[in-house]
Motif scaffolding. Structure first.
Motif, PDB file in Angstrom:
ATOM      1  N   LYS A 164       8.786   5.167  -5.018  1.00  9.30           N
ATOM      2  CA  LYS A 164       9.075   4.041  -5.912  1.00  9.30           C
ATOM      3  C   LYS A 164      10.570   3.772  -6.014  1.00  9.30           C
ATOM      4  O   LYS A 164      10.986   2.646  -6.295  1.00  9.30           O
ATOM      5  N   ALA A 165      11.384   4.805  -5.786  1.00 10.78           N
ATOM      6  CA  ALA A 165      12.840   4.608  -5.808  1.00 10.78           C
ATOM      7  C   ALA A 165      13.277   3.567  -4.787  1.00 10.78           C
ATOM      8  O   ALA A 165      14.313   2.912  -4.954  1.00 10.78           O
ATOM      9  N   ALA A 166      12.489   3.390  -3.720  1.00  9.04           N
ATOM     10  CA  ALA A 166      12.849   2.419  -2.681  1.00  9.04           C
ATOM     11  C   ALA A 166      12.859   0.990  -3.216  1.00  9.04           C
ATOM     12  O   ALA A 166      13.469   0.108  -2.607  1.00  9.04           O
ATOM     13  N   LEU A 167      12.199   0.751  -4.350  1.00  8.64           N
ATOM     14  CA  LEU A 167      12.233  -0.580  -4.965  1.00  8.64           C
ATOM     15  C   LEU A 167      13.614  -0.919  -5.490  1.00  8.64           C
ATOM     16  O   LEU A 167      13.883  -2.073  -5.836  1.00  8.64           O
ATOM     17  N   THR A 168      14.510   0.068  -5.552  1.00  5.81           N
ATOM     18  CA  THR A 168      15.889  -0.152  -6.005  1.00  5.81           C
ATOM     19  C   THR A 168      16.888  -0.070  -4.859  1.00  5.81           C
ATOM     20  O   THR A 168      18.089  -0.169  -5.090  1.00  5.81           O
ATOM     21  N   TYR A 169      16.405   0.099  -3.627  1.00  7.79           N
ATOM     22  CA  TYR A 169      17.300   0.348  -2.495  1.00  7.79           C
ATOM     23  C   TYR A 169      17.805  -0.940  -1.859  1.00  7.79           C
ATOM     24  O   TYR A 169      17.025  -1.853  -1.555  1.00  7.79           O
ATOM     25  N   THR A 187       5.298  -4.351  -6.461  1.00  6.90           N
ATOM     26  CA  THR A 187       5.194  -3.693  -7.766  1.00  6.90           C
ATOM     27  C   THR A 187       3.804  -3.806  -8.361  1.00  6.90           C
ATOM     28  O   THR A 187       3.567  -3.339  -9.485  1.00  6.90           O
ATOM     29  N   GLY A 188       2.871  -4.431  -7.661  1.00  5.39           N
ATOM     30  CA  GLY A 188       1.498  -4.513  -8.119  1.00  5.39           C
ATOM     31  C   GLY A 188       1.199  -5.658  -9.058  1.00  5.39           C
ATOM     32  O   GLY A 188       0.089  -5.755  -9.593  1.00  5.39           O
ATOM     33  N   HIS A 189       2.153  -6.559  -9.251  1.00  5.48           N
ATOM     34  CA  HIS A 189       1.901  -7.707 -10.123  1.00  5.48           C
ATOM     35  C   HIS A 189       1.053  -8.772  -9.438  1.00  5.48           C
ATOM     36  O   HIS A 189       0.423  -9.589 -10.104  1.00  5.48           O
ATOM     37  N   ARG A 231       0.825  -1.199   0.000  1.00  6.38           N
ATOM     38  CA  ARG A 231       0.000   0.000   0.000  1.00  6.38           C
ATOM     39  C   ARG A 231       0.863   1.254   0.000  1.00  6.38           C
ATOM     40  O   ARG A 231       0.553   2.243  -0.663  1.00  6.38           O
ATOM     41  N   GLY A 232       1.970   1.213   0.741  1.00  5.29           N
ATOM     42  CA  GLY A 232       2.858   2.368   0.775  1.00  5.29           C
ATOM     43  C   GLY A 232       3.429   2.706  -0.593  1.00  5.29           C
ATOM     44  O   GLY A 232       3.494   3.877  -0.987  1.00  5.29           O
ATOM     45  N   ILE A 233       3.829   1.674  -1.340  1.00  5.61           N
ATOM     46  CA  ILE A 233       4.340   1.901  -2.694  1.00  5.61           C
ATOM     47  C   ILE A 233       3.220   2.423  -3.589  1.00  5.61           C
ATOM     48  O   ILE A 233       3.395   3.388  -4.347  1.00  5.61           O
ATOM     49  N   ARG A 234       2.064   1.780  -3.509  1.00  2.00           N
ATOM     50  CA  ARG A 234       0.943   2.150  -4.378  1.00  2.00           C
ATOM     51  C   ARG A 234       0.483   3.582  -4.133  1.00  2.00           C
ATOM     52  O   ARG A 234       0.189   4.330  -5.078  1.00  2.00           O
TER      53      ARG A 234
END
Length: 432
Positions: free
Chosen positions: A257-262, A410-412, A248-251
């Motif tokens: 969204k940069a945190a998906l690369t951290y 990522t919502g997949h 939910r935080g990402i959405r």
């Protein structure tokens, strides 16, 4: 998990004198009393190699120089592997699978590899009475055991903390968050006022994501595996709640969204550069972000990770020291481990490396608490932390968690679908 990140280097450690002599005497009986019967191991004493993840700040070299000065016949060569836990694991297991003696005598291993390495027969069981385990923080000893036996000795512990901008929260007149709802509210409403991202952890699909996902599930009251990996327990409302909180935080954007690369370093740098209001990371990030030259030096605080209704549960991190089953000089290996886990050297691990020591007394030392004000919070976090799922196939378990949770973030996948998939794939990994 990062083993060797910190702020700055101190003076070189001096030899620890008579205390080490006592430890050396205690360790002399190691081979006879506790090691696996393995004639290929070679003689008891002699030179060693110590393998570890990359030593980013150079703290470990001086510690080993202290040993080498006082043990000229048992000198240690440090072998630095990549600083990524996944890459270090790959190189260590490749070497250990090669049989014979391999390159490494002593291994500085992630706490969650102990079960895997022990089950594979790659590391030696160790005699409990040769190490001062009673002086360690109680939860860390469990990380070094498998099937009721001690296979390693705790060297560094760790627990995730919530770092926050205390200057900004003070301006807003609010305390640091204790619950997910408070964290979410502040990340949504306060962070944008100051041009900051709300909250981040380590969400790239690697070992750090396994840690962050486990903390979310544990904080909600769930588990992932039971009975040392033989029972899958993840299919629960708690797991759906924990993974749902992160997704939910990402959405909604209060987790950038940069945190998906951290990984650890990228997330620490974002916080240190003044781009985040809140960050989940290991204590080393507090030390680095507080150092001279940091954009946020003097402006940060640390509290336990929040959970749904109050403080959450951190994953127990850190590393253990183990002896290769085919070590050339197992007695020297055990003596080196005794040295690195002795009280004087553990103090240096903290002061030079900002790495949390396993010795309980150091967390109550007034001088250390003044220098590292997060120590009382960290002690509480360690004492209430939970280990990652124990499994002889931990590397496969972690890969499954990373892949499935990343798809949810990522919502997949929806959180509910992700939890069902986790249960199926973990059952396949465990053979059930």
């Amino acid at each position: 998990m990062r083993w060797t990140s910190t702020a700055g280097r101190g003076p070189r450690i001096r030899a620890v004198g008579r205390a080490l002599l006592v430890l050396a005497v205690l360790m002399t009986g190691y081979v006879a009393s506790g090691a696996r019967a393995d004639e290929s191991a070679g003689s008891g004493r002699g030179p060693l190699t110590l393998a570890t993840a990359g030593d980013l700040t150079g703290y470990l070299g001086p510690l080993l120089q202290g040993w080498n000065r006082t043990h000229p016949g048992e000198k240690v060569t440090l072998v630095e592997l990549p600083d990524s836990a996944d890459e270090t694991h790959a190189q260590m297991t490749t070497d250990l699978r090669g049989g014979d003696r391999g390159r490494f005598d002593v291994l500085n291993i992630d706490v969650n590899w102990t079960s895997e390495f022990a089950a594979a027969g790659w590391i030696r069981p160790l005699p409990r009475d040769r190490f001062p385990l009673d002086s360690f923080l109680p939860p860390v000893v469990d990380t070094a055991t498998y099937d009721g036996r001690l296979y390693a000795v705790p060297y560094v512990t760790n627990a995730g903390l919530l770092l926050y901008r205390k200057d900004i929260l003070a301006k807003e007149g609010v305390p640091p968050p204790r619950t997910w709802a408070e964290l979410e509210h502040d990340a949504k409403t306060i962070a944008p006022k100051y041009g900051l991202g709300g909250y981040a952890g380590q969400f790239l699909p690697y070992e750090g994501l396994t840690v962050n996902a486990a903390e979310a599930v544990y904080s909600a009251g769930g588990t992932i595996l039971g009975d040392e990996g033989t029972r899958v327990t993840v299919d629960s409302a708690a797991a759906r709640e924990g993974i749902g909180f992160l997704a939910r935080g990402i959405r909604e954007g209060w987790i950038p969204k940069a945190a998906l690369t951290y990984k650890e370093e990228e997330s620490k740098q974002a916080f240190q550069d003044g781009r985040l209001l809140f960050l989940r990371n290991w204590p080393y990030a507090y030390a680095v972000a507080s150092a001279k030259g940091s954009e946020v030096a003097g402006k940060i605080g640390a509290v336990p990770l929040p959970g749904p209704d109050g403080p959450g549960t951190s994953v127990l991190g850190g590393s253990d020291l183990a002896v290769n089953s085919h070590a050339r000089h197992p007695d020297s290996a055990a003596r080196l481990i005794a040295y690195l886990t002795s009280a004087p050297v553990q103090r240096q691990v903290l002061t030079r490396g900002a790495l949390p020591p396993v010795r309980a007394a150091l967390y109550e030392d007034p001088a250390l608490v003044r220098r590292f004000p997060y120590l009382p919070t960290l002690r509480t976090a360690v004492l209430t932390a939970a280990p990652r799922p124990k499994s002889a196939r931990y590397d496969q378990v972690s890969l499954v968690v990373q892949a499935v949770v990343h798809d949810a973030l990522t919502g997949h996948d929806t959180p509910a679908a992700a939890v069902r998939r986790l249960a199926r794939e973990l059952a396949a990994v465990s053979g059930r």
